[in-house]
Design an enzyme around this catalytic site. Structure first.
Site, PDB file in Angstrom:
ATOM      1  N   ASN A   9      35.422  32.235  32.895  1.00  0.00           N
ATOM      2  CA  ASN A   9      35.548  31.450  34.129  1.00  0.00           C
ATOM      3  C   ASN A   9      34.856  32.250  35.227  1.00  0.00           C
ATOM      4  O   ASN A   9      35.406  33.244  35.702  1.00  0.00           O
ATOM      5  CB  ASN A   9      37.034  31.237  34.464  1.00  0.00           C
ATOM      6  CG  ASN A   9      37.226  30.581  35.823  1.00  0.00           C
ATOM      7  OD1 ASN A   9      36.278  30.048  36.406  1.00  0.00           O
ATOM      8  ND2 ASN A   9      38.450  30.620  36.331  1.00  0.00           N
ATOM      9  N   LYS A  11      34.355  31.454  38.164  1.00  0.00           N
ATOM     10  CA  LYS A  11      34.891  31.120  39.495  1.00  0.00           C
ATOM     11  C   LYS A  11      33.731  30.885  40.457  1.00  0.00           C
ATOM     12  O   LYS A  11      32.660  30.434  40.041  1.00  0.00           O
ATOM     13  CB  LYS A  11      35.827  32.221  40.000  1.00  0.00           C
ATOM     14  CG  LYS A  11      36.897  32.609  38.975  1.00  0.00           C
ATOM     15  CD  LYS A  11      38.043  33.329  39.594  1.00  0.00           C
ATOM     16  CE  LYS A  11      38.924  33.909  38.504  1.00  0.00           C
ATOM     17  NZ  LYS A  11      40.295  34.086  38.922  1.00  0.00           N
ATOM     18  N   HIS A  95      43.506  24.739  36.657  1.00  0.00           N
ATOM     19  CA  HIS A  95      43.549  26.193  36.878  1.00  0.00           C
ATOM     20  C   HIS A  95      44.507  26.481  38.037  1.00  0.00           C
ATOM     21  O   HIS A  95      44.581  25.714  39.004  1.00  0.00           O
ATOM     22  CB  HIS A  95      42.141  26.717  37.197  1.00  0.00           C
ATOM     23  CG  HIS A  95      42.074  28.213  37.204  1.00  0.00           C
ATOM     24  ND1 HIS A  95      42.475  28.960  38.285  1.00  0.00           N
ATOM     25  CD2 HIS A  95      41.676  29.094  36.253  1.00  0.00           C
ATOM     26  CE1 HIS A  95      42.318  30.251  37.994  1.00  0.00           C
ATOM     27  NE2 HIS A  95      41.838  30.354  36.772  1.00  0.00           N
ATOM     28  N   GLU A  97      44.351  28.346  40.499  1.00  0.00           N
ATOM     29  CA  GLU A  97      43.740  28.376  41.838  1.00  0.00           C
ATOM     30  C   GLU A  97      43.546  26.958  42.365  1.00  0.00           C
ATOM     31  O   GLU A  97      43.652  26.706  43.567  1.00  0.00           O
ATOM     32  CB  GLU A  97      42.417  29.166  41.789  1.00  0.00           C
ATOM     33  CG  GLU A  97      42.693  30.659  41.665  1.00  0.00           C
ATOM     34  CD  GLU A  97      41.601  31.471  40.990  1.00  0.00           C
ATOM     35  OE1 GLU A  97      40.464  30.982  40.855  1.00  0.00           O
ATOM     36  OE2 GLU A  97      41.896  32.612  40.576  1.00  0.00           O
ATOM     37  N   GLU A 167      48.231  30.941  31.443  1.00  0.00           N
ATOM     38  CA  GLU A 167      47.777  31.925  32.426  1.00  0.00           C
ATOM     39  C   GLU A 167      48.889  32.184  33.434  1.00  0.00           C
ATOM     40  O   GLU A 167      49.056  31.429  34.402  1.00  0.00           O
ATOM     41  CB  GLU A 167      46.558  31.382  33.179  1.00  0.00           C
ATOM     42  CG  GLU A 167      45.350  31.126  32.318  1.00  0.00           C
ATOM     43  CD  GLU A 167      44.072  31.283  33.135  1.00  0.00           C
ATOM     44  OE1 GLU A 167      43.294  32.179  32.819  1.00  0.00           O
ATOM     45  OE2 GLU A 167      43.883  30.524  34.096  1.00  0.00           O
ATOM     46  N   GLY A 173      43.578  37.931  38.044  1.00  0.00           N
ATOM     47  CA  GLY A 173      42.830  38.680  39.049  1.00  0.00           C
ATOM     48  C   GLY A 173      43.592  39.838  39.656  1.00  0.00           C
ATOM     49  O   GLY A 173      43.177  40.406  40.662  1.00  0.00           O
ATOM     50  N   SER A 212      43.743  38.871  33.553  1.00  0.00           N
ATOM     51  CA  SER A 212      43.319  40.275  33.517  1.00  0.00           C
ATOM     52  C   SER A 212      43.022  40.785  32.105  1.00  0.00           C
ATOM     53  O   SER A 212      43.330  41.935  31.781  1.00  0.00           O
ATOM     54  CB  SER A 212      44.357  41.167  34.220  1.00  0.00           C
ATOM     55  OG  SER A 212      44.454  40.797  35.591  1.00  0.00           O
TER      56      SER A 212
HETATM   57  C1  PEP Z   1      41.049  33.218  35.366  1.00  0.00           C
HETATM   58  O1  PEP Z   1      40.334  33.069  36.347  1.00  0.00           O
HETATM   59  O2  PEP Z   1      41.402  32.241  34.711  1.00  0.00           O
HETATM   60  C2  PEP Z   1      41.466  34.574  35.004  1.00  0.00           C
HETATM   61  C3  PEP Z   1      42.227  34.740  33.946  1.00  0.00           C
HETATM   62  O3  PEP Z   1      41.019  35.592  35.807  1.00  0.00           O
HETATM   63  P1  PEP Z   1      41.134  37.175  35.503  1.00  0.00           P
HETATM   64  O4  PEP Z   1      40.659  37.381  34.088  1.00  0.00           O
HETATM   65  O5  PEP Z   1      40.227  37.806  36.507  1.00  0.00           O
HETATM   66  O6  PEP Z   1      42.545  37.554  35.663  1.00  0.00           O
END
Ligand code: PEP
Length: 252
Positions: A9, A11, A95, A97, A167, A173, A212
């Site tokens: 992703n 982003k 997601h 976000e 997630e 993040g 992460s």
């Molecule tokens: C994500 O954006 O779905 C995500 C898991 O980000 P990160 O790996 O940076 O935690």
């Protein structure tokens, strides 16, 4: 055997020049591997670039969002059919976000899931709890509710052509990864919820973990019995990291 997926992703990151370098490195480092699929979910403006760069490569691509509507007066929105026009295979739906920053409700996410499948895309449905929800002991209630919205509107059969991404919001993040045991427990819960409606489908459903994930911790997560790959944010922008995570998915 369930197929494994590692999805990047990106982003709201990238530029034509940076993407070119990243895509070249991914093409050089990722090769078809039995039972593992790779995909990158990129910002809309770069879909044409990614389509051209990845044609013939063993990496699929997709987007990070779509409209729940097929077409019409929805200024600023992008439909599933438009994503298909650029060869997208996957699209992220719900997601955290999008849910937290853009007010996407369970109902809207369910509409987007349906729109994605209607356009021939594979939705990667993101679910997960906040830290406050985990600390309050309501992780399963939250994840169960997010899942039920889609099961109620599309039916369990729709999950044949979908991927679920667990997630935990507190791990996205932040550098704070869920332990393999914490992630496994929620993945098993999700598979159990689906399994109560269709055991065979649940056994074949790909459920990936996001939050992460890095080259250094991917393998211990992917060895858990209900974790079928990862949704990768920050580490998807670093070719060596993403390639290492994909390699870990191929080793388990
Ligand atoms: C994500 O954006 O779905 C995500 C898991 O980000 P990160 O790996 O940076 O935690």
């Amino acid at each position: 055997m369930r197929s494994r997926l590692v999805a990047g992703n990106w982003k709201m990151h990238g530029s034509l020049a940076a993407n070119r370098r990243l895509l070249e490195a991914l093409k050089a480092g990722l090769h078809a591997s039995a039972g593992v699929q790779y995909t990158v979910c990129v910002p809309y403006p770069y879909l044409a670039q990614v389509e051209a760069a990845l044609a013939g490569a063993s990496i699929a691509w997709g987007a990070q969002n779509l409209s729940e509507h097929a077409q019409g007066a929805y200024t600023g929105e992008v439909s599933g059919a438009m994503l298909r026009d650029f060869g997208c295979r996957h699209v992220l739906v719900g997601h955290s976000e999008r849910r937290a920053l853009y007010g996407e409700t369970d109902k809207r996410v369910a509409g987007k899931f349906q729109a994605a499948q209607g356009a021939g895309l594979i939705p990667i449905l993101c679910v997960g709890e906040t830290l406050q929800e985990r600390d309050s002991g309501v992780t399963e209630i939250v994840v169960g509710r997010q899942l039920a919205a889609v099961l109620d509107s599309s039916g369990v059969g729709a999950l044949v052509n979908a991927v679920i991404a667990y997630e935990p919001v507190w791990a996205i993040g932040t550098g704070r990864t869920a332990t393999p045991q914490q992630a496994q427990a929620v993945h098993a819960f999700i598979r159990g919820v689906v399994g109560r409606q269709d055991a065979k489908l649940a056994a074949g459903l790909s459920i990936v973990y996001g939050g992460s994930v890095k080259g250094a911790n991917a393998k211990e997560l992917f060895t858990m019995s209900d974790i079928d790959g990862g949704l990768i944010g920050g580490a998807a922008l670093v070719a060596e990291e993403f390639i290492a995570i994909c390699a870990a998915a191929g080793q388990v």
